[in-house]
Structures are given as structure tokens and as C-alpha cells.
Design a protein around this motif. Sequence first.
Motif, PDB file in Angstrom:
ATOM      1  N   LYS A  26      28.012  38.214  23.897  1.00 16.03           N
ATOM      2  CA  LYS A  26      29.466  38.386  23.915  1.00 16.03           C
ATOM      3  C   LYS A  26      29.893  39.848  24.024  1.00 16.03           C
ATOM      4  N   GLY A  27      28.950  40.760  24.008  1.00 19.47           N
ATOM      5  CA  GLY A  27      29.249  42.166  24.244  1.00 19.47           C
ATOM      6  C   GLY A  27      29.125  42.460  25.731  1.00 19.47           C
ATOM      7  N   LYS A  72      35.511  35.297  20.723  1.00 14.72           N
ATOM      8  CA  LYS A  72      35.873  35.992  21.950  1.00 14.72           C
ATOM      9  C   LYS A  72      34.765  36.952  22.363  1.00 14.72           C
ATOM     10  N   GLU A  73      34.768  37.300  23.645  1.00 12.54           N
ATOM     11  CA  GLU A  73      33.914  38.380  24.123  1.00 12.54           C
ATOM     12  C   GLU A  73      34.568  39.715  23.760  1.00 12.54           C
ATOM     13  N   VAL A  74      33.749  40.754  23.676  1.00 16.52           N
ATOM     14  CA  VAL A  74      34.237  42.068  23.262  1.00 16.52           C
ATOM     15  C   VAL A  74      33.718  43.139  24.215  1.00 16.52           C
ATOM     16  N   MET A  75      34.479  44.230  24.315  1.00 20.81           N
ATOM     17  CA  MET A  75      34.096  45.374  25.147  1.00 20.81           C
ATOM     18  C   MET A  75      34.601  46.658  24.486  1.00 20.81           C
ATOM     19  N   VAL A  76      33.901  47.747  24.730  1.00 23.96           N
ATOM     20  CA  VAL A  76      34.445  49.077  24.460  1.00 23.96           C
ATOM     21  C   VAL A  76      35.002  49.569  25.791  1.00 23.96           C
ATOM     22  N   VAL A  77      36.327  49.526  25.920  1.00 21.89           N
ATOM     23  CA  VAL A  77      36.957  49.833  27.202  1.00 21.89           C
ATOM     24  C   VAL A  77      37.309  51.314  27.339  1.00 21.89           C
ATOM     25  N   GLU A  78      37.194  52.062  26.238  1.00 25.38           N
ATOM     26  CA  GLU A  78      37.366  53.513  26.298  1.00 25.38           C
ATOM     27  C   GLU A  78      36.439  54.153  25.286  1.00 25.38           C
ATOM     28  N   GLY A 101      50.206  33.024  19.015  1.00 30.64           N
ATOM     29  CA  GLY A 101      49.844  32.363  20.262  1.00 30.64           C
ATOM     30  C   GLY A 101      49.672  33.260  21.463  1.00 30.64           C
ATOM     31  N   ALA A 102      49.306  34.520  21.247  1.00 33.24           N
ATOM     32  CA  ALA A 102      49.033  35.399  22.384  1.00 33.24           C
ATOM     33  C   ALA A 102      47.786  34.900  23.111  1.00 33.24           C
ATOM     34  N   LYS A 103      47.843  34.868  24.438  1.00 34.28           N
ATOM     35  CA  LYS A 103      46.728  34.359  25.243  1.00 34.28           C
ATOM     36  C   LYS A 103      45.887  35.518  25.767  1.00 34.28           C
ATOM     37  N   TYR A 104      44.572  35.421  25.594  1.00 35.48           N
ATOM     38  CA  TYR A 104      43.667  36.475  26.054  1.00 35.48           C
ATOM     39  C   TYR A 104      42.246  35.937  26.068  1.00 35.48           C
ATOM     40  N   ASP A 105      41.351  36.692  26.706  1.00 33.21           N
ATOM     41  CA  ASP A 105      39.953  36.283  26.812  1.00 33.21           C
ATOM     42  C   ASP A 105      38.996  37.237  26.100  1.00 33.21           C
ATOM     43  N   ILE A 106      39.356  38.520  26.064  1.00 35.46           N
ATOM     44  CA  ILE A 106      38.435  39.560  25.600  1.00 35.46           C
ATOM     45  C   ILE A 106      39.164  40.508  24.656  1.00 35.46           C
ATOM     46  N   ILE A 107      38.463  40.949  23.605  1.00 29.58           N
ATOM     47  CA  ILE A 107      38.973  41.978  22.708  1.00 29.58           C
ATOM     48  C   ILE A 107      38.420  43.318  23.174  1.00 29.58           C
ATOM     49  N   GLY A 108      39.320  44.226  23.523  1.00 31.51           N
ATOM     50  CA  GLY A 108      38.928  45.556  23.989  1.00 31.51           C
ATOM     51  C   GLY A 108      39.166  46.601  22.916  1.00 31.51           C
ATOM     52  N   MET A 109      38.254  47.567  22.841  1.00 36.10           N
ATOM     53  CA  MET A 109      38.332  48.617  21.821  1.00 36.10           C
ATOM     54  C   MET A 109      38.230  49.995  22.461  1.00 36.10           C
ATOM     55  N   SER A 110      38.898  50.969  21.836  1.00 35.75           N
ATOM     56  CA  SER A 110      38.611  52.373  22.087  1.00 35.75           C
ATOM     57  C   SER A 110      37.732  52.881  20.954  1.00 35.75           C
ATOM     58  N   TYR A 111      36.858  53.845  21.264  1.00 36.32           N
ATOM     59  CA  TYR A 111      36.039  54.472  20.230  1.00 36.32           C
ATOM     60  C   TYR A 111      35.892  55.948  20.569  1.00 36.32           C
ATOM     61  N   TYR A 112      36.658  56.772  19.855  1.00 38.47           N
ATOM     62  CA  TYR A 112      36.635  58.225  20.026  1.00 38.47           C
ATOM     63  C   TYR A 112      36.467  58.886  18.665  1.00 38.47           C
ATOM     64  N   PRO A 113      35.247  59.181  18.247  1.00 36.82           N
ATOM     65  CA  PRO A 113      35.080  59.891  16.977  1.00 36.82           C
ATOM     66  C   PRO A 113      35.898  61.182  16.910  1.00 36.82           C
ATOM     67  N   TYR A 114      36.072  61.838  18.052  1.00 42.86           N
ATOM     68  CA  TYR A 114      36.803  63.106  18.122  1.00 42.86           C
ATOM     69  C   TYR A 114      38.250  62.967  17.647  1.00 42.86           C
ATOM     70  N   LYS A 162      39.448  37.837  33.768  1.00 39.38           N
ATOM     71  CA  LYS A 162      39.523  37.761  32.307  1.00 39.38           C
ATOM     72  C   LYS A 162      40.523  38.782  31.772  1.00 39.38           C
ATOM     73  N   ILE A 163      41.292  38.353  30.770  1.00 37.99           N
ATOM     74  CA  ILE A 163      42.365  39.164  30.207  1.00 37.99           C
ATOM     75  C   ILE A 163      41.893  39.848  28.930  1.00 37.99           C
ATOM     76  N   ILE A 164      42.156  41.159  28.863  1.00 39.80           N
ATOM     77  CA  ILE A 164      41.768  41.988  27.717  1.00 39.80           C
ATOM     78  C   ILE A 164      43.015  42.420  26.954  1.00 39.80           C
ATOM     79  N   LEU A 165      42.954  42.343  25.627  1.00 35.04           N
ATOM     80  CA  LEU A 165      43.931  42.997  24.765  1.00 35.04           C
ATOM     81  C   LEU A 165      43.223  44.150  24.065  1.00 35.04           C
ATOM     82  N   HIS A 166      43.864  45.321  24.036  1.00 33.23           N
ATOM     83  CA  HIS A 166      43.176  46.583  23.759  1.00 33.23           C
ATOM     84  C   HIS A 166      43.816  47.312  22.583  1.00 33.23           C
TER      85      HIS A 166
END
Length: 346
Positions: free
Chosen positions: A308-309, A273-279, A232-245, A207-211
Amino acid sequence: MKKYFLLIPLILFGFSCQSKSQDNTKTPPRQDFAKGADISWLPQMEASGYTFYNDNGEAEDCFKILKDHGINSIRLRTWVNPSDDPFSGHCSKEETVAMAKRAKDWGMRVMIDFHYSDSWADPSKQRKPKAWEGLDFDQLKKALYDYTFDVMTALKEAGVTPEWVQLGNEIPTGMIYPEGHTDNWPQLAQLINAGYDAVKAVSPQTKIILHVDQGNNNERFRQWFDNAEKYGAKYDIIGMSYYPYWLEGKPDYTETIEDLGHNLIDMAQRYNKEVMVVEVGGEDDKPENTYNMLKAVIQKVKEVPDNKGLGVFYWEPEGARSWSRYPLNAWGADGRPTKALDAFLD
């Protein structure tokens, strides 16, 4: 819907009970939730002589320590032609493949993060690999495709099938400047699609992630992924960073965690889409707060409807400050993991 059942005549009581029961049925939580760590510094740390200790103060393989703290997935960055600098080098194809093989041997799933650079790529810099300088756009697309295909083939030959692949690392303004800047979305989409096609040619199930960074910033994500869809960008998953700092004013996570939860759900529903916190990461000298933040982030990802998470990845938890000078790790001065890492235990 519940309040309306009180208005249904008693003659329909049986039907209403059945309907109420159905409305209250929730999707069972996924059993394959990714509890991950990016540990791309590990080979350098080991080569420098750094010793990892478990909770009992015994020297132990870092992979074993992570696994004992609930980590079941490993994320690895890969650079095109990196230097041998201990902090801003390594992560070559060969080193990435060796690390991925090691992760597989520990029974862990693998995510590969293509930076498409010779060193760090992030919101402040997206430097083109030196070997790709001077190429016209068609040549650049081919170079990206060939490099991605080559790394994926090397992984396959080593017996590793990455479950996920990131195309670019934290790319709110694009990647591989200047051609892949968001000032020129049609070209950025073509570069993304070249990477997508290369991955799928070797490993169709990956699965392809865009971050994008700032996972609490819904406006940022809507604008970016609206454009990804438009061009038309192709991807499977939305990736996020979450750093309150790293947010302006360095707010406590409690001030932005609801925004993260809202954005996760909105992205999953808006784009299907499926989603992830990748960082994710928190301050190493505030392990209790970082533990609580991680538990909250994991819960928000698990609350995304329809399973989807997919998971949460800590960025370099093993990167002890005494070695890396990085303040958002989850390792103590005594060489042991801090309480923060316990957040990944069930």
C-alpha cells in the motif's frame, strides 16, 4: 507467532513447518513503485536560459538527467489563472498539459496537483481564484467541477492519462477559503467530492489523493482523515509531505523518520487506503544527509504492508538555488544534480 511453534508436539512437525513457512512469506515488493519529482518550475527555468548538466558536465535535457537517476514519475502543479511571474506564476492549464505530454514522451507517469488557486496554496494560504470570488457555494462547487473537468479533458485530448490527481495542495486546514476551511467540514467535503467526480468523469482509472503536511505527525493525520471519513470525502490515496527542515527546531531526519514510518502504516491500516509521500526535500548544501534521508523515506514507504506504499516524490529537485533561491533542491551550483538524487537509483 514464531515462538509458539516450539510448543507444538513433534507429531505435528510437518504442519508446523508448513505454517511457519506461510507466516514468514512476505508480500513481494511492488514493481511499479513511483520514484518521482515535482518539476513544475522547469518551463520557467528553461525559458530563462538555465542550462542543466549531467553527472559528466554535459548539457542535457532535465528529463533525461532525472530519468538516468531513477525518476519514473513527474508531478505538476496547475493554477487557475496564474501570472507570468517567473517564481510564483506560470503553471497554467496549457503549460501543465505541455509538460505532462513531455513527461509521457519520456515514458514517465504523471501526477497532477490542483492547487485551486491562482498561485501557491499550502498550509499558510489557500487563496480562492480571483475568477471564483463572489460566487455562492453552489456556484463555487460548479466552478471547481468545471475547471477540473476542463483540465482533465485537455490532458486526455493530448493523450495523457494522469495516474494520480491531487485535489488541493497541503490542505490541513482545508482549501478555497473561506468556504472550504476545515471550520466547515461538510462544505470542504462537498468541494473535494466535486473535484473527485470531475476527475472520474473523464478518467475513471485515475486515483485521487488528499494531501496533508507533516507526515510524521500521526495525531494531525488521524484528526484530519477521521473527519474526511465522517463527512464522506471521496478519495483513493493519503498523500503526505515530509520536510524535517520545516519542522519546529529543524530536527535531523533521524529524529522523526520512525514517526513517519508509523504514520504511513497507521494511515494505510486505519482507513484501508494506499499511501504516498508526495513531497519530500532536504538541504542542498548537505547532499549526503539528504541522500540518507531519501533512502530512509523510500524504505519506510516500501515497508507499508500489502504493497500500500506507492511511492515518493521529491519537490523541485531541479530547482537550483542559484535560480530559485530555494534551499531544499537537489542541484548543485555547477548545474549538476547532487548525490541526493542518487537515492532514487535502485
